[in-house]
Design a protein around this motif. Structure first.
Motif, mmCIF file in Angstrom:
data_model
loop_
_atom_site.group_PDB
_atom_site.id
_atom_site.type_symbol
_atom_site.label_atom_id
_atom_site.label_comp_id
_atom_site.label_asym_id
_atom_site.label_seq_id
_atom_site.Cartn_x
_atom_site.Cartn_y
_atom_site.Cartn_z
ATOM 1 N N VAL A 107 0.827 -1.209 0.000
ATOM 2 C CA VAL A 107 0.000 0.000 0.000
ATOM 3 C C VAL A 107 0.859 1.256 0.000
ATOM 4 O O VAL A 107 1.837 1.355 0.755
ATOM 5 C CB VAL A 107 -0.944 0.002 1.227
ATOM 6 C CG1 VAL A 107 -1.831 1.242 1.221
ATOM 7 C CG2 VAL A 107 -1.797 -1.258 1.243
ATOM 8 N N ASP A 111 -3.673 5.122 -2.301
ATOM 9 C CA ASP A 111 -4.290 3.847 -2.663
ATOM 10 C C ASP A 111 -5.626 3.662 -1.934
ATOM 11 O O ASP A 111 -5.864 4.237 -0.869
ATOM 12 C CB ASP A 111 -3.366 2.681 -2.297
ATOM 13 C CG ASP A 111 -2.203 2.527 -3.272
ATOM 14 O OD1 ASP A 111 -2.284 3.076 -4.377
ATOM 15 O OD2 ASP A 111 -1.218 1.851 -2.903
ATOM 16 N N TYR A 112 -6.462 2.801 -2.497
ATOM 17 C CA TYR A 112 -7.714 2.386 -1.879
ATOM 18 C C TYR A 112 -7.698 0.867 -1.757
ATOM 19 O O TYR A 112 -7.303 0.168 -2.703
ATOM 20 C CB TYR A 112 -8.916 2.817 -2.716
ATOM 21 C CG TYR A 112 -9.133 4.309 -2.739
ATOM 22 C CD1 TYR A 112 -10.098 4.901 -1.925
ATOM 23 C CD2 TYR A 112 -8.366 5.133 -3.557
ATOM 24 C CE1 TYR A 112 -10.301 6.272 -1.931
ATOM 25 C CE2 TYR A 112 -8.557 6.507 -3.579
ATOM 26 C CZ TYR A 112 -9.528 7.067 -2.771
ATOM 27 O OH TYR A 112 -9.706 8.424 -2.772
ATOM 28 N N ILE A 126 -3.381 0.068 6.891
ATOM 29 C CA ILE A 126 -3.627 0.643 5.571
ATOM 30 C C ILE A 126 -3.569 2.159 5.639
ATOM 31 O O ILE A 126 -2.922 2.812 4.813
ATOM 32 C CB ILE A 126 -4.967 0.145 5.016
ATOM 33 C CG1 ILE A 126 -4.851 -1.341 4.671
ATOM 34 C CG2 ILE A 126 -5.385 0.947 3.785
ATOM 35 C CD1 ILE A 126 -6.162 -2.012 4.377
ATOM 36 N N GLY A 131 -3.032 4.716 2.679
ATOM 37 C CA GLY A 131 -4.162 4.190 1.934
ATOM 38 C C GLY A 131 -5.487 4.500 2.596
ATOM 39 O O GLY A 131 -5.554 4.957 3.736
ATOM 40 N N ARG A 168 -5.321 2.430 -8.699
ATOM 41 C CA ARG A 168 -5.181 2.903 -7.312
ATOM 42 C C ARG A 168 -5.680 1.870 -6.305
ATOM 43 O O ARG A 168 -5.793 2.153 -5.121
ATOM 44 C CB ARG A 168 -5.929 4.225 -7.132
ATOM 45 C CG ARG A 168 -5.372 5.340 -8.022
ATOM 46 C CD ARG A 168 -6.102 6.646 -7.812
ATOM 47 N NE ARG A 168 -5.844 7.211 -6.493
ATOM 48 C CZ ARG A 168 -6.434 8.326 -6.038
ATOM 49 N NH1 ARG A 168 -7.321 8.956 -6.799
ATOM 50 N NH2 ARG A 168 -6.151 8.789 -4.838
#
Length: 459
Positions: A107, A111-112, A126, A131, A168
């Motif tokens: 990550v 980011d998702y 995350i 993220g 992403r």
């Protein structure tokens, strides 16, 4: 009926009410701050709190404590390969250590990461790597109409990709069972669907496998295709679609410490393996011990094999179901069907006079301790701020630890709490101190009781 007998016992005591009141106030109405010897029945978590078998204790005596090339590591690697189907592992001191290793390698900022429902440390790792954790359960997951309420809604994942761009989304996560969503299981069909959508997005498909054996038991019982398969066979099948696993051995590894990252032996994952290996050495230890002593590696190697034994897993899930039945008989609003490791109580229904902003789940947790020295954990708006989570209280049963009389005490404690509720004696709570990282606030935040009339007067 239990599939085991006791050989070693540990004394516990029920503190008197004055001590319970004092402990609760000293803890800042956060049960994570309670002394364990002041807890009578501890259902805070099933993570690392269970009872190991005689075979596990015997195996510990052969632990190879070599820094590199430990024979105990090799025995753990063989167990992971046999039970879970993965050849490459990176040990870690526990599940969140494994999360740090893998998600730190996967990550990046912006980011998702979709998941059926992220648990607290998963969300935190995350977010800590820049993220955005995105929960994608089915909208009707807790309606009681789904046998596999833990499933991920793959259409939500596709919609997320359309919104932010597939590039992403580095990974699609699936947690077995879905701990944050009342411990509900995930079907093998849904695992396959998640694998398919990960391939569409060119994303790494990661399974959080910490309760893989419990999930496999539910699959065998509820998914017709697997009715004639053993739990061990289902366990391998459901994990066979993943690129990588994150594992806390403190759950279905049946140990008190340890975990690992596992990656499929696929050249396409070589770069990820190399990056994760570097992080494992940096944060956990050399790759053949990873933060665990050799004796702990040995115990997990045995525990993984025991976790998929038919007699063990049937007893494990059955005990959770019995506690759920006992509470339901007393009109406690529990999520049905129950999950594999815990009973989840809807605190908003049980304490309808306490609004969400006064944390009804945390209020119920405190009352369970006050009335019976029973420790549970809130998994609602207190633990998961800024999310649309139901106000749940989780009662996690340690593995192979408590008996029927302990479950009866928990049920009787709910009856006492209900009496105080009906008498209008239970207050909501407000936070007086909390850490900066919202994803982890329930571990250390402090609260105080507050009645609604106090708020009205202040306003």
């Amino acid at each position: 009926m239990r599939a085991y007998k006791s050989k070693v016992v540990s004394p516990i005591r029920l503190p008197d009410r004055d001590e319970r009141e004092s402990q609760l106030e000293r803890a800042g109405y956060n049960v994570f701050n309670l002394d364990s010897d002041a807890v009578f029945v501890d259902l805070l978590t099933d993570s690392g709190t269970g009872t190991m078998s005689e075979s596990q204790w015997a195996a510990m005596m052969s632990g190879d404590e070599a820094y590199a090339g430990s024979a105990s590591f090799e025995r753990l690697r063989e167990s992971v390969a046999d039970v879970m189907g993965f050849e490459r592992i990176l040990p870690a001191h526990q599940g969140r250590g494994a999360e740090n290793v893998l998600y730190g390698a996967l990550v990046e900022d912006g980011d998702y990461v979709p998941n059926n429902t992220h648990f607290d440390t998963t969300r935190a790792h995350i977010a800590n790597n820049g993220g955005e954790p995105v929960d994608c359960p089915h909208d009707d997951a807790l309606s009681g109409d789904r046998e596999f309420a833990g499933d991920i809604d793959v259409e939500q994942v596709r919609a997320l990709a359309d919104e932010v761009g597939a590039d992403r989304i580095p990974a699609v996560l699936l947690t077995l069972t879905n701990n944050s969503l009342a411990g509900q299981p995930v079907s093998v069909e849904n695992v396959h669907e998640a694998r398919k959508v990960a391939d569409e997005l060119d994303a790494t498909f990661v399974v959080d496998a910490c309760r893989f054996a419990e999930n496999a038991y539910f699959v065998r019982e509820r998914e017709a295709e697997f009715a004639d398969r053993s739990v061990a066979e289902v366990a391998r099948e459901q994990l066979s679609y993943a690129d990588a696993l994150v594992m806390s051995g403190k759950k279905d590894g049946l140990v008190n410490v340890g975990g690992f990252v596992a990656l499929r032996d696929d050249p396409a994952l070589d770069d990820l393996h190399a990056k994760a290996r570097e992080r494992a050495i940096l944060y956990e230890g050399f790759t053949t011990y990873g933060g665990m002593a050799g004796r702990d590696l040995e115990a997990m190697a045995v525990g993984l094999r025991e976790a998929v034994e038919e007699s063990y897993i049937a007893d494990r899930v059955g005990q959770v179901q019995r506690l759920g039945d006992m509470l339901a008989e007393r009109d406690v609003p529990v999520q049905r069907p129950t999950g594999g490791h815990a009973v989840y109580v809807n605190a908003a229904e049980f304490l309808p006079e306490i609004p969400a902003e006064r944390f009804p789940g945390q209020a119920l947790v405190c009352e369970l301790y006050r009335e019976g020295a029973v420790r549970g954990v809130e998994l609602g708006s207190f633990a998961f701020p800024d999310t649309d989570r139901p106000e749940l209280v989780r009662l996690s049963l340690p593995r192979r630890t408590y008996g029927a009389d302990h479950l009866e005490h928990v049920a009787e404690t709910f009856e006492k709490v209900a009496e105080r509720r009906d008498a209008g004696e239970i207050s909501g709570l407000e936070i007086t101190d909390e850490p900066e990282m919202a994803e982890l606030r329930h571990f250390s935040a402090e609260l105080r009781p507050v009645r609604e009339q106090e708020t009205t007067t202040a306003d």
